[in-house]
Design a protein around this motif. Sequence first.
Motif, PDB file in Angstrom:
ATOM      1  N   GLY A   5      41.769  36.637  42.733  1.00 32.48           N
ATOM      2  CA  GLY A   5      41.473  36.611  40.773  1.00 32.48           C
ATOM      3  C   GLY A   5      41.119  36.448  40.659  1.00 32.48           C
ATOM      4  N   VAL A   6      39.654  36.001  42.301  1.00 31.49           N
ATOM      5  CA  VAL A   6      38.209  36.155  41.657  1.00 31.49           C
ATOM      6  C   VAL A   6      38.219  38.106  41.204  1.00 31.49           C
TER       7      VAL A   6
ATOM      8  N   ALA B 189      31.488  30.233  38.424  1.00 32.11           N
ATOM      9  CA  ALA B 189      33.020  29.720  38.517  1.00 32.11           C
ATOM     10  C   ALA B 189      33.146  30.942  39.900  1.00 32.11           C
ATOM     11  N   ARG B 190      32.623  32.482  39.485  1.00 38.36           N
ATOM     12  CA  ARG B 190      33.359  32.885  40.444  1.00 38.36           C
ATOM     13  C   ARG B 190      33.031  32.911  41.940  1.00 38.36           C
TER      14      ARG B 190
ATOM     15  N   THR C 165      40.301  27.510  36.290  1.00 37.95           N
ATOM     16  CA  THR C 165      38.961  28.520  36.779  1.00 37.95           C
ATOM     17  C   THR C 165      39.650  29.851  36.538  1.00 37.95           C
ATOM     18  N   LEU C 166      40.542  29.982  37.697  1.00 41.11           N
ATOM     19  CA  LEU C 166      40.934  31.233  38.093  1.00 41.11           C
ATOM     20  C   LEU C 166      41.611  32.458  36.742  1.00 41.11           C
ATOM     21  N   ASN C 167      42.663  30.858  36.355  1.00 42.11           N
ATOM     22  CA  ASN C 167      43.318  31.252  34.935  1.00 42.11           C
ATOM     23  C   ASN C 167      42.653  31.837  34.256  1.00 42.11           C
ATOM     24  N   SER C 168      40.973  31.004  33.771  1.00 44.67           N
ATOM     25  CA  SER C 168      40.496  31.442  32.236  1.00 44.67           C
ATOM     26  C   SER C 168      39.794  33.026  32.988  1.00 44.67           C
ATOM     27  N   LEU C 169      39.707  33.144  34.683  1.00 43.49           N
ATOM     28  CA  LEU C 169      39.142  34.338  35.206  1.00 43.49           C
ATOM     29  C   LEU C 169      39.732  35.559  35.271  1.00 43.49           C
ATOM     30  N   ALA C 170      41.321  35.393  34.720  1.00 43.95           N
ATOM     31  CA  ALA C 170      42.101  36.490  34.833  1.00 43.95           C
ATOM     32  C   ALA C 170      42.393  36.774  33.562  1.00 43.95           C
ATOM     33  N   LEU C 171      42.551  36.349  32.055  1.00 42.17           N
ATOM     34  CA  LEU C 171      41.673  36.898  30.756  1.00 42.17           C
ATOM     35  C   LEU C 171      41.025  37.721  30.857  1.00 42.17           C
ATOM     36  N   GLY C 172      39.904  38.264  31.664  1.00 44.08           N
ATOM     37  CA  GLY C 172      38.063  38.681  31.292  1.00 44.08           C
ATOM     38  C   GLY C 172      37.613  37.512  31.353  1.00 44.08           C
ATOM     39  N   ASP C 173      36.317  38.363  31.376  1.00 46.55           N
ATOM     40  CA  ASP C 173      34.836  37.847  31.347  1.00 46.55           C
ATOM     41  C   ASP C 173      34.307  37.483  29.851  1.00 46.55           C
TER      42      ASP C 173
END
Length: 319
Positions: free
Chosen positions: A67-68, A221-222, A200-208
């Motif tokens: 995820g990260v 978050a990372r 947070t990982l759900n948000s990161l999956a959408l792109g930075d």
Amino acid sequence: MLAGLSALCVLSVAVGTRDVGWDDIAGALRGQVDTIGQATVAARIPRTVLAALAGAALGVAGTIMQGVTRNPLADPGILGVNLGASLAVAVAVAWFGIASMQAYVWVAIAGAGGTAVFVYAVGSLGRGGPTPLKLALAGMATSVAFASLVLAVMLSRGDIAGGLHAWQIGGVGGATFGRMAHVLPFLAVGFAIGLGCARTLNSLALGDEMAAGLGERVAVARGIAAVGAVLLCGATTAICGPIGFVGLIVPHLCRLLMGVDHRWLLPFSALAGACLLVGSDIAGRIIARPGELDVGIVTAFIGAPFFIWIVRRARVRDL
């Protein structure tokens, strides 16, 4: 998943190099060790608990890393994190004479964290930043280099080479609740951080850019999520040795079962990782009976073809 894990735990207690009856199992669960069968079961109980904990930790760590980094090949073994922890412990044992499990844990976590930073920095060099393929290649190169360094350390210290070599394979044999007590606080913190980073990982999956637009501080978050993964990897490696491919296999299987929402994916990965490692430990006892195969060997046999399948399915040029 819970039913499957419960069944595997029962099998883990009942199956081994020595046949035991249900009376022996019931007696051992009551704390009796009057017979050889009861003593055998009493030794298998902490081994089963450790396999479940280690599998859950590696499954969650692999999910966090994927995820990260948004990398389908991310895994504590492939990215070199396990080998970094292993090298740190080997150097600490050979050159500084550490002997306590508590010291092993701190050293392993430091080695895992340093390796994670190093691999990410190397994978970020050049055009395009830290692409999945560059991170995988950097992790594999680091793993090979660290494995060679561990071997060099063992060759220089013949008096400890046997113990380090057995630990280097990765296994759960000889587990005791006393040894596990030293790693439980680190595993608990790692699980708490990992599960707390699900949104947070759900948000990161959408792109930075999208994550930043949703109010996430991407770098922070990372970093926080990575700390959880490093704690889980380091603590597990300290007590079991480097066990590969669990963090690669489990997240992919769980995504097929219940989707990509990390609020569900992380707990399912913990259960699936526990099932995989307990099942692999049982298989290792059956395949080599009356001897045993360490669980690290069994997961390598399972994980290597799975890794090839992922690469072929994703196509290297698209990674």
